[in-house]
Design a protein around this motif. Structure first.
Motif, PDB file in Angstrom:
ATOM      1  N   GLY A 173       0.927  -6.316  -0.308  1.00 55.71           N
ATOM      2  CA  GLY A 173       0.384  -5.935  -1.607  1.00 55.71           C
ATOM      3  C   GLY A 173      -0.446  -4.687  -1.494  1.00 55.71           C
TER       4      GLY A 173
ATOM      5  N   GLY B  84       0.807  -1.213   0.000  1.00 57.40           N
ATOM      6  CA  GLY B  84       0.000   0.000   0.000  1.00 57.40           C
ATOM      7  C   GLY B  84       0.840   1.264   0.000  1.00 57.40           C
ATOM      8  N   THR B  85       2.008   1.189   0.616  1.00 61.52           N
ATOM      9  CA  THR B  85       2.898   2.347   0.656  1.00 61.52           C
ATOM     10  C   THR B  85       3.414   2.665  -0.747  1.00 61.52           C
TER      11      THR B  85
ATOM     12  N   THR C 247      -3.276   8.580  11.062  1.00 57.60           N
ATOM     13  CA  THR C 247      -3.139   7.578  10.009  1.00 57.60           C
ATOM     14  C   THR C 247      -1.833   6.852  10.239  1.00 57.60           C
TER      15      THR C 247
ATOM     16  N   SER D 275      -4.556  -1.450   0.480  1.00 52.33           N
ATOM     17  CA  SER D 275      -3.453  -2.272   1.017  1.00 52.33           C
ATOM     18  C   SER D 275      -3.967  -3.685   1.234  1.00 52.33           C
TER      19      SER D 275
ATOM     20  N   ASP E  67      -6.822   7.606   0.567  1.00 54.55           N
ATOM     21  CA  ASP E  67      -6.193   6.451   1.224  1.00 54.55           C
ATOM     22  C   ASP E  67      -7.312   5.570   1.778  1.00 54.55           C
TER      23      ASP E  67
ATOM     24  N   LYS F 143      -5.581  -6.226   6.867  1.00 48.86           N
ATOM     25  CA  LYS F 143      -6.599  -5.496   6.102  1.00 48.86           C
ATOM     26  C   LYS F 143      -7.696  -6.459   5.618  1.00 48.86           C
TER      27      LYS F 143
ATOM     28  N   ALA G 106      -6.964   2.318   2.493  1.00 43.79           N
ATOM     29  CA  ALA G 106      -6.347   1.078   3.001  1.00 43.79           C
ATOM     30  C   ALA G 106      -7.262   0.376   4.005  1.00 43.79           C
ATOM     31  N   HIS G 107      -8.156   1.144   4.674  1.00 39.86           N
ATOM     32  CA  HIS G 107      -9.046   0.552   5.682  1.00 39.86           C
ATOM     33  C   HIS G 107     -10.438   0.248   5.155  1.00 39.86           C
TER      34      HIS G 107
ATOM     35  N   TYR H  17      -4.215   6.009  15.723  1.00 37.47           N
ATOM     36  CA  TYR H  17      -2.784   5.916  15.553  1.00 37.47           C
ATOM     37  C   TYR H  17      -2.110   6.939  16.457  1.00 37.47           C
TER      38      TYR H  17
ATOM     39  N   LEU I  99       0.715   4.419  -2.612  1.00 37.83           N
ATOM     40  CA  LEU I  99       0.665   5.848  -2.273  1.00 37.83           C
ATOM     41  C   LEU I  99       1.782   6.620  -2.986  1.00 37.83           C
TER      42      LEU I  99
HETATM   43  C1  LIG Z   1      -1.830  -0.295   5.936  1.00 38.21           C
HETATM   44  C2  LIG Z   1      -1.894   1.141   5.584  1.00 38.21           C
HETATM   45  C3  LIG Z   1      -1.105   1.732   4.597  1.00 38.21           C
HETATM   46  C4  LIG Z   1       0.068   1.078   3.946  1.00 38.21           C
HETATM   47  O1  LIG Z   1      -0.104  -0.177   3.498  1.00 38.21           O
HETATM   48  P1  LIG Z   1       1.083  -1.234   3.433  1.00 38.21           P
HETATM   49  O2  LIG Z   1       0.477  -2.253   2.511  1.00 38.21           O
HETATM   50  O3  LIG Z   1       1.333  -1.749   4.815  1.00 38.21           O
HETATM   51  O4  LIG Z   1       2.272  -0.574   2.844  1.00 38.21           O
HETATM   52  C5  LIG Z   1      -1.350   3.050   4.236  1.00 38.21           C
HETATM   53  N1  LIG Z   1      -2.292   3.766   4.851  1.00 38.21           N
HETATM   54  C6  LIG Z   1      -3.038   3.254   5.836  1.00 38.21           C
HETATM   55  C7  LIG Z   1      -4.077   4.110   6.483  1.00 38.21           C
HETATM   56  C8  LIG Z   1      -2.851   1.934   6.260  1.00 38.21           C
HETATM   57  O5  LIG Z   1      -3.568   1.443   7.273  1.00 38.21           O
END
Ligand SMILES: *Cc1c(COP(=O)(O)O)cnc(C)c1O
Length: 407
Positions: free
Chosen positions: A200, A56-57, A81, A188, A159, A193, A161-162, A349, A60
Motif C-alpha cells: 500500500g 508506494g511505487t 534510494t 509506503s 519521497d 515500513k 516512504a521511510h 542502498y 510515486l
Molecule cells: C519502500 C520504498 C518505496 C516504494 O514503496 P513500495 O510500497 O514498496 O512500492 C519508494 N521509495 C522508497 C525510498 C522506499 O523505501
C-alpha cells in the motif's frame, strides 16, 4: 537461536480483528475504509489531502503524473534510494538524473542540489521535478531544498516512504507530509515500513488539483460525478449507470481489506516510533564507546531533525590510507559475521545509477557521484523494528563487539 531480520511488521489481535470485520462487511474495495484511512493519514501528518493507492511505487508514479512530469521532461532524485524513486520518473517518459549525497547522511543536501541545478542550467535545462528521499527516516533539509526548487519553477515530490511520523524544528514542529515544503509527499505501507497494509501507499498533497488528478488516475481516469462529465445528465444516453473516462488512468486502488489493517496500524504509530527511537538510542549509546567509534559510526543526524527511524544505518569508516575497496571489503566481512550469528543486516542502498538498467539512461553531474559511492561502500542497516527485545539488541551489540578487533 532465532534469526533476527533487519525489519519486521508488528501485527496484533486488533489488526487481525479489524481485517476480519472488514471481510464480514459489504465493501472489500472502494468502500468507507478507504475514506477513513485517508482522513486518519491527514490527521496524523497535517496534510490537507491524502489518496491511498496500491503501493508506494504507484504513489510515486501518480504523483509524478499529477505534477505534469512527462516525455521530454527531466526529474532529479537521489542515487541512494530504492529504485522506485527513479523508476517513477521514467514511467512518465521523462529522463531521470541524480543528485549526489552527503556521505555522512546518505541524503541530498541544498549544496549538492545546487551543484546539480547549476550544471543543468548551464546546459539550458530546468528539471520539472526533484524527488528528495528521507533516508532511514530522517527528514531531508526540505525547506532549503524546496526554496531552491520553487525559485525556478521545479516541483518537489517528497519521497517519505521511510519517514512517516518524523518531524523537524520546534514550535511548532514541521511534520513530514504537512505539505508546507512539497507539492506532494508519498508514503509506503510495505511490511518493513512504519505501518503496513500488506502492500500500500499514499499521496499526500496540500493542493486540491493535484489530489483530484491522483484520485482520478488511480481508478482508470474515470469520473462518476455528473459535474465532471462532458455529457449533460439530462441526455437520454446518460443515466445511473453512466461514467466517463477523461484521462488514461490505472487500477492502483487500495482495497478496504488493506485499509482496515492500515487504520488499525496507524493508531499505533506513536508507540511504534517510540520503540524504534528507544532501540536506536540503545545502539547509539553502545556505539559511542571508543571500541566502536574508531571503525564505525551511526548515520549522521542533522540537529533539529527527529527521525522516525525506519532504519538504523551504520557506516564502516575508512582507516588511514584505505581505499573505498578496503572499506567495502570490511563491510562485507561484517555482514557475513552478523549473518553467521543469524543476524540479518541489509544494505540501503546500492546506488541506483549502478543498476545496469540505468546505464546510459540516468544523467549524472560532471565528476559523477563520489558521495554516493563513498556512502555505499560502508553503509549497513542493523536490525530495527518495534517488537525487538532487549536480548535482540544485546545480541547485535555483542556480535558487533566481537567483530571490532578484527576490523
Ligand atoms: C519502500 C520504498 C518505496 C516504494 O514503496 P513500495 O510500497 O514498496 O512500492 C519508494 N521509495 C522508497 C525510498 C522506499 O523505501
Amino acid at each position: 537461536m532465532t534469526t533476527l531480520p533487519y525489519g519486521r511488521q508488528s501485527i496484533d489481535e486488533d489488526d487481525i480483528e479489524a481485517v476480519v470485520s472488514c471481510l464480514r462487511d459489504d465493501f472489500l474495495t472502494q468502500g468507507p475504509r478507504v475514506v477513513e484511512l485517508e482522513a486518519a493519514l491527514c490527521a496524523t501528518t497535517g496534510s490537507a489531502y491524502a489518496a491511498v493507492v496500491s503501493n508506494g511505487t504507484a504513489a510515486l508514479h501518480l504523483a509524478s503524473l499529477a505534477l505534469d512530469v512527462g516525455p521530454g521532461d527531466f526529474g532529479l532524485t537521489s542515487p541512494i534510494t530504492f529504485v522506485a524513486s527513479a523508476n517513477a520518473i521514467r514511467y512518465t517518459g521523462a529522463t531521470v538524473g541524480f543528485v549526489d549525497v552527503d556521505p555522512e547522511s546518505g541524503q541530498i543536501t541544498p549544496e549538492t542540489l545546487d551543484a546539480a541545478l547549476s550544471q543543468l542550467q548551464a546546459g539550458g535545462r530546468v528539471p520539472r521535478v526533484v524527488v528528495p528521499v528521507d533516508l532511514g527516516g530522517q527528514p531531508v533539509a526540505l525547506p532549503e531544498i524546496s526554496a531552491r526548487c520553487r525559485s525556478q519553477g521545479t516541483r518537489v515530490l517528497h519521497d517519505a516512504a521511510h519517514s512517516l511520523g518524523a518531524s523537524w524544528g520546534a514550535d511548532p514542529a514541521h511534520r513530514v507530509g504537512d505539505g508546507r515544503f512539497a507539492d506532494a509527499t508519498i508514503l509506503s505501507f510495505h511490511p518493513v515500513k512504519h505501518i503496513t497494509t500488506g502492500e500500500g501507499g499514499a499521496v499526500l498533497t496540500p493542493d486540491p488539483e493535484i489530489h483530484s488528478r491522483v484520485a482520478d488516475l488511480r481508478s482508470h481516469g474515470i469520473h462518476k460525478r455528473a459535474d465532471e462529465w462532458q455529457r449533460h445528465p439530462d441526455d437520454p444516453f446518460v443515466g445511473g449507470w453512466y461514467y466517463e473516462q477523461s484521462a488514461l488512468g490505472y487500477n492502483y486502488r487500495l482495497p478496504d481489506i488493506n485499509c482496515a489493517l492500515g487504520i488499525s496500524q496507524l493508531r499505533k504509530l506513536t508507540v511504534f516510533i517510540e520503540l524504534r527511537r528507544k532501540w536506536a538510542q540503545r545502539y547509539d549509546d553502545a556505539f559511542a564507546n571508543s571500541r566502536f567509534s574508531s571503525w564505525m559510526r551511526p548515520l549522521q543526524q542533522r540537529p533539529g531533525s527527529h527521525s522516525s527511524y525506519h532504519l538504523y544505518v551504520i557506516r564502516v569508516l575508512p582507516q588511514p590510507h584505505e581505499s573505498l575497496h578496503d572499506v567495502a571489503a570490511r563491510r562485507k566481512r561484517l555482514y557475513e559475521h552478523l549473518r553467521a550469528h543469524q543476524i540479518l543486516s541489509q544494505v540501503h542502498y546500492i546506488p541506483v545509477h549502478w543498476q545496469p538498467d540505468f546505464h546510459e539512461r540516468g544523467w549524472l553531474p560532471a565528476g559523477g557521484l563520489p558521495g554516493a559511492e563513498q556512502y555505499y561502500a560502508g553503509c549497513l542497516s542493523l536490525p530495527l523494528f518495534p517488537q525487538m527485545t532487549d536480548d535482540d539488541i544485546e545480541r547485535v551489540i555483542h556480535a558487533m563487539t566481537e567483530f571490532a578487533p578484527h576490523a
